[in-house]
Scaffold this motif. Structure first.
Motif, PDB file in Angstrom:
ATOM      1  N   ARG A  25       0.619  -1.088   0.110  1.00 16.86           N
ATOM      2  CA  ARG A  25       0.023   0.025   0.026  1.00 16.86           C
ATOM      3  C   ARG A  25       0.933   1.323  -0.048  1.00 16.86           C
ATOM      4  O   ARG A  25       0.545   2.243  -0.662  1.00 16.86           O
ATOM      5  CB  ARG A  25      -0.979   0.020   1.366  1.00 16.86           C
ATOM      6  CG  ARG A  25      -2.020   0.967   1.082  1.00 16.86           C
ATOM      7  CD  ARG A  25      -2.853   1.103   2.355  1.00 16.86           C
ATOM      8  NE  ARG A  25      -2.170   1.299   3.786  1.00 16.86           N
ATOM      9  CZ  ARG A  25      -2.264   2.483   4.141  1.00 16.86           C
ATOM     10  NH1 ARG A  25      -2.687   3.594   3.260  1.00 16.86           N
ATOM     11  NH2 ARG A  25      -1.752   2.842   5.304  1.00 16.86           N
ATOM     12  N   ILE A  26       2.069   0.942   0.962  1.00 23.33           N
ATOM     13  CA  ILE A  26       2.777   2.307   0.898  1.00 23.33           C
ATOM     14  C   ILE A  26       3.308   2.639  -0.490  1.00 23.33           C
ATOM     15  O   ILE A  26       3.774   3.900  -0.981  1.00 23.33           O
ATOM     16  CB  ILE A  26       3.976   2.246   2.033  1.00 23.33           C
ATOM     17  CG1 ILE A  26       3.104   2.081   3.138  1.00 23.33           C
ATOM     18  CG2 ILE A  26       4.901   3.157   1.843  1.00 23.33           C
ATOM     19  CD1 ILE A  26       2.524   3.232   3.921  1.00 23.33           C
ATOM     20  N   GLY A  27       4.072   1.551  -1.241  1.00 21.93           N
ATOM     21  CA  GLY A  27       4.594   1.685  -2.452  1.00 21.93           C
ATOM     22  C   GLY A  27       3.450   2.326  -3.627  1.00 21.93           C
ATOM     23  O   GLY A  27       3.975   3.126  -4.353  1.00 21.93           O
ATOM     24  N   GLU A  33       2.135   9.568  -5.653  1.00 21.67           N
ATOM     25  CA  GLU A  33       2.381  10.895  -5.316  1.00 21.67           C
ATOM     26  C   GLU A  33       3.568  11.555  -5.825  1.00 21.67           C
ATOM     27  O   GLU A  33       3.800  12.755  -5.859  1.00 21.67           O
ATOM     28  CB  GLU A  33       2.717  10.978  -3.793  1.00 21.67           C
ATOM     29  CG  GLU A  33       1.535  10.499  -2.788  1.00 21.67           C
ATOM     30  CD  GLU A  33       0.390  11.546  -2.945  1.00 21.67           C
ATOM     31  OE1 GLU A  33       0.639  12.391  -3.367  1.00 21.67           O
ATOM     32  OE2 GLU A  33      -0.551  11.232  -2.213  1.00 21.67           O
ATOM     33  N   THR A  34       4.349  10.890  -6.602  1.00 23.13           N
ATOM     34  CA  THR A  34       5.383  11.214  -7.539  1.00 23.13           C
ATOM     35  C   THR A  34       5.128  12.010  -8.605  1.00 23.13           C
ATOM     36  O   THR A  34       5.288  13.091  -8.912  1.00 23.13           O
ATOM     37  CB  THR A  34       6.373  10.099  -8.019  1.00 23.13           C
ATOM     38  OG1 THR A  34       6.831   9.279  -7.152  1.00 23.13           O
ATOM     39  CG2 THR A  34       7.414  10.477  -8.848  1.00 23.13           C
ATOM     40  N   VAL A  35       3.675  11.513  -9.340  1.00 26.85           N
ATOM     41  CA  VAL A  35       3.166  12.338 -10.390  1.00 26.85           C
ATOM     42  C   VAL A  35       2.441  13.773  -9.667  1.00 26.85           C
ATOM     43  O   VAL A  35       2.638  14.664 -10.250  1.00 26.85           O
ATOM     44  CB  VAL A  35       1.935  11.599 -10.959  1.00 26.85           C
ATOM     45  CG1 VAL A  35       1.386  12.213 -11.979  1.00 26.85           C
ATOM     46  CG2 VAL A  35       2.623  10.336 -11.468  1.00 26.85           C
ATOM     47  N   ALA A 157       6.630  15.548  -0.136  1.00 28.32           N
ATOM     48  CA  ALA A 157       7.537  14.782   0.760  1.00 28.32           C
ATOM     49  C   ALA A 157       7.824  13.059   0.194  1.00 28.32           C
ATOM     50  O   ALA A 157       8.823  12.558   0.009  1.00 28.32           O
ATOM     51  CB  ALA A 157       7.136  14.863   1.915  1.00 28.32           C
ATOM     52  N   LEU A 158       6.454  12.513  -0.272  1.00 28.42           N
ATOM     53  CA  LEU A 158       6.534  11.229  -0.591  1.00 28.42           C
ATOM     54  C   LEU A 158       7.005  11.266  -1.947  1.00 28.42           C
ATOM     55  O   LEU A 158       7.701  10.316  -2.499  1.00 28.42           O
ATOM     56  CB  LEU A 158       5.059  10.845  -0.442  1.00 28.42           C
ATOM     57  CG  LEU A 158       4.364  10.283   0.774  1.00 28.42           C
ATOM     58  CD1 LEU A 158       3.038   9.916   0.690  1.00 28.42           C
ATOM     59  CD2 LEU A 158       5.558   9.550   1.770  1.00 28.42           C
ATOM     60  N   ALA A 159       6.710  12.508  -2.775  1.00 31.01           N
ATOM     61  CA  ALA A 159       7.437  12.320  -4.158  1.00 31.01           C
ATOM     62  C   ALA A 159       9.102  12.261  -4.105  1.00 31.01           C
ATOM     63  O   ALA A 159       9.781  11.494  -4.774  1.00 31.01           O
ATOM     64  CB  ALA A 159       7.057  13.541  -4.980  1.00 31.01           C
ATOM     65  N   VAL A 160       9.742  13.046  -3.076  1.00 33.58           N
ATOM     66  CA  VAL A 160      10.976  13.101  -3.277  1.00 33.58           C
ATOM     67  C   VAL A 160      11.449  11.634  -2.677  1.00 33.58           C
ATOM     68  O   VAL A 160      12.477  11.250  -2.987  1.00 33.58           O
ATOM     69  CB  VAL A 160      11.357  14.159  -2.275  1.00 33.58           C
ATOM     70  CG1 VAL A 160      12.861  14.070  -1.684  1.00 33.58           C
ATOM     71  CG2 VAL A 160      11.142  15.741  -2.632  1.00 33.58           C
ATOM     72  N   LEU A 161      10.860  11.137  -1.682  1.00 35.84           N
ATOM     73  CA  LEU A 161      11.208  10.037  -1.253  1.00 35.84           C
ATOM     74  C   LEU A 161      11.101   8.864  -2.217  1.00 35.84           C
ATOM     75  O   LEU A 161      11.975   7.786  -2.153  1.00 35.84           O
ATOM     76  CB  LEU A 161      10.508   9.551   0.046  1.00 35.84           C
ATOM     77  CG  LEU A 161      10.933   8.137   0.865  1.00 35.84           C
ATOM     78  CD1 LEU A 161      12.174   8.378   1.514  1.00 35.84           C
ATOM     79  CD2 LEU A 161       9.729   7.797   2.007  1.00 35.84           C
ATOM     80  N   ALA A 162      10.069   9.017  -3.169  1.00 29.59           N
ATOM     81  CA  ALA A 162       9.968   7.849  -3.935  1.00 29.59           C
ATOM     82  C   ALA A 162      11.098   8.197  -5.087  1.00 29.59           C
ATOM     83  O   ALA A 162      11.508   6.844  -5.716  1.00 29.59           O
ATOM     84  CB  ALA A 162       8.457   8.180  -4.761  1.00 29.59           C
ATOM     85  N   LEU A 168      16.003   2.272   0.316  1.00 25.62           N
ATOM     86  CA  LEU A 168      15.795   2.940   2.029  1.00 25.62           C
ATOM     87  C   LEU A 168      14.831   1.781   2.578  1.00 25.62           C
ATOM     88  O   LEU A 168      13.916   1.179   2.076  1.00 25.62           O
ATOM     89  CB  LEU A 168      15.347   4.139   2.065  1.00 25.62           C
ATOM     90  CG  LEU A 168      16.037   5.425   1.544  1.00 25.62           C
ATOM     91  CD1 LEU A 168      15.460   6.640   1.697  1.00 25.62           C
ATOM     92  CD2 LEU A 168      17.296   5.412   2.673  1.00 25.62           C
ATOM     93  N   PRO A 169      15.086   1.640   4.124  1.00 24.90           N
ATOM     94  CA  PRO A 169      13.981   0.711   4.657  1.00 24.90           C
ATOM     95  C   PRO A 169      12.864   0.809   4.461  1.00 24.90           C
ATOM     96  O   PRO A 169      12.212   1.879   4.662  1.00 24.90           O
ATOM     97  CB  PRO A 169      14.543   0.661   6.117  1.00 24.90           C
ATOM     98  CG  PRO A 169      16.107   1.142   6.076  1.00 24.90           C
ATOM     99  CD  PRO A 169      16.150   2.006   4.633  1.00 24.90           C
ATOM    100  N   SER A 170      11.740   0.058   4.188  1.00 23.75           N
ATOM    101  CA  SER A 170      10.294   0.211   4.290  1.00 23.75           C
ATOM    102  C   SER A 170       9.787   0.877   5.400  1.00 23.75           C
ATOM    103  O   SER A 170       8.830   1.393   5.277  1.00 23.75           O
ATOM    104  CB  SER A 170       9.697  -0.857   3.448  1.00 23.75           C
ATOM    105  OG  SER A 170       9.658  -2.014   4.687  1.00 23.75           O
TER     106      SER A 170
END
Length: 438
Positions: A25-27, A33-35, A157-162, A168-170
């Protein structure tokens, strides 16, 4: 950081690996969120370019043009429709995400949720305190913006992380999502309680009726519309619009209606399914929340939030003189320092405090350097910060534009710093993965 392995009787591991379903789900959230983050970036850049071009008057004219609904006594500018109307769709999805976290996500497990929840509160309190200290002698008008640097933008924030965190650890992704969701909940409460100047109790009470009907139909849709479940949407949509209108007319910011509506939607539906042999078993089917999210997420990501950013982020910098004036404004200084330093100290400090004063310990796969990158990433305020800035300062106030420039500057600094830290940590975890395979 202590690497002592946790035992069931003494230590509780936090930031541990979630379930496979939770990781999946997080993936999915990270990918979508990248888009959204890229579209936000494009909308912001276009707004800034237009607002600082020779055709800037056209941008202002478009943003301030009035679109009225005389039958409902609604007279809002295009920019206000984007903030009060379109952004309600985004907050409706925030409400759904909150409901999911509390029902099927990590927030349902107190032992797993306590640290990111506490970190979210720390990430709100410290930036607010820094802002107040910086603006203590600037007057009451400046102090109205104390909540601006407290928000974390989920999409950015999630876009940068993606983009950065492939290895990185899930657990870090889960931590960031939980923190950002709770951060949004805190921001919602602040907007409802602090930025309501002219409360109309009659309209607020009236909003309970359509909201309650919406909740009943959403919860009992399978029973009420057994043969035509899709027909429920035909009733839910007008009830949602009536709820939005009543909340808007009450003086409470209309986006709160979106959150309340989202929280009433069932996340999962349990039905009894007979087996061929043996007793009936309970099967979980897709709920109304998934249906709404599937239909509304593209509208929010592609239209609602980018349009809000476009009409909110277009500030005239005023050349070097304007930039110097912004840098000298305590409001801008408080926002920038609050986002970059306050968020980092608040999130990281709260987590460190809990791990040193309670039985909680970080998972061995997570280092403090990893958590530092996530804490810095929390300083990307943007969407909610821009909304709070709109509510804090009148358009005619010089603080209005200075606050928005500071939000963009602080968010950009936080994004760049976090990207650098997380890229280094991503390489570290990638090398460790290769070494384990080898």
């Amino acid at each position: 950081m202590s690497r002592t392995p946790a035992t069931p009787t003494t230590l509780r591991t936090i930031l541990g690996r979630g379930s496979r379903r939770e990781d999946r789900r997080i993936g999915e959230i990270l990918r979508r969120e990248t888009v959204g983050g890229m579209l936000l970036l494009v909308a912001t850049a276009l707004a800034l370019l237009w607002a600082n071009s020779p055709w800037a008057a056209g941008y202002t004219t478009l943003r301030d043009a009035h679109l009225s609904l005389e039958a409902l006594h609604l007279d809002l500018t295009v920019g206000e429709w984007a903030a009060d109307g379109l952004l309600a769709i985004f907050f409706f999805l925030v409400g759904l995400e909150l409901k999911k976290e509390f029902v099927v996500g990590d927030l349902r497990d107190v032992s797993r949720a306590v640290v990111p929840v506490a970190a979210a509160f720390g990430g709100v309190a410290v930036p607010a305190l820094i802002y107040v200290l910086v603006n203590a002698s600037a007057g009451p008008e400046a102090l109205r913006g104390w909540a601006i640097p407290t928000a974390t933008d989920i999409a950015f924030a999630l876009a940068v992380l993606a983009v950065i965190g492939s290895h990185l650890p899930s657990a870090l992704r889960t931590f960031l999502l939980t923190l950002a969701v709770v951060d949004d909940l805190i921001a919602i409460v602040i907007i409802a309680l602090v930025y309501t100047d002219d409360l109309q109790p009659g309209y607020l009470l009236a909003s309970i009726v359509p909201l309650a009907l919406f909740a009943v139909i959403a919860q009992r849709r399978e029973r009420l519309f057994r043969h035509r479940p899709g027909a429920a949407v035909l009733l839910l949509l007008p009830l949602a619009l009536v709820t939005w209108f009543c909340v808007h007319a009450s003086g409470v910011h209309a986006t709160i209606a979106g959150v309340l509506l989202g929280l009433t939607v069932p996340v999962r539906v349990r039905t009894r399914t007979p087996e061929t042999h043996g007793a009936p078993r309970t099967a979980v089917q897709e709920g109304l929340a998934e249906t709404f999210e599937h239909r509304l997420r593209p509208l929010s990501t592609v239209v609602a939030v980018p349009l809000f950013a476009f009409f909110s982020a277009g500030v005239a910098l005023g050349g070097w003189e304007g930039i110097r004036a912004t840098a000298a404004d305590p409001v801008a200084v408080g926002i920038t320092v609050g986002l970059v330093a306050g968020k980092t100290v608040g999130i990281l400090g709260t987590t460190a405090l809990l791990t040193r004063t309670t039985r909680a310990r970080l998972d061995p796969s997570v280092g403090w350097a990893d958590l530092t990158g996530i804490a810095v990433l929390g300083g990307i305020g943007f969407t909610v910060s821009l909304l709070v800035a709109e509510l804090s300062f009148a358009t005619a106030s010089p603080h209005h534009d200075h606050a928005k420039v500071a939000i963009l500057t602080g968010s950009l600094i936080a994004a760049v710093l976090a990207a650098v830290i997380l890229r280094v940590r991503n390489r570290h975890h990638r090398r460790r993965a290769v070494h384990r395979v080898g």
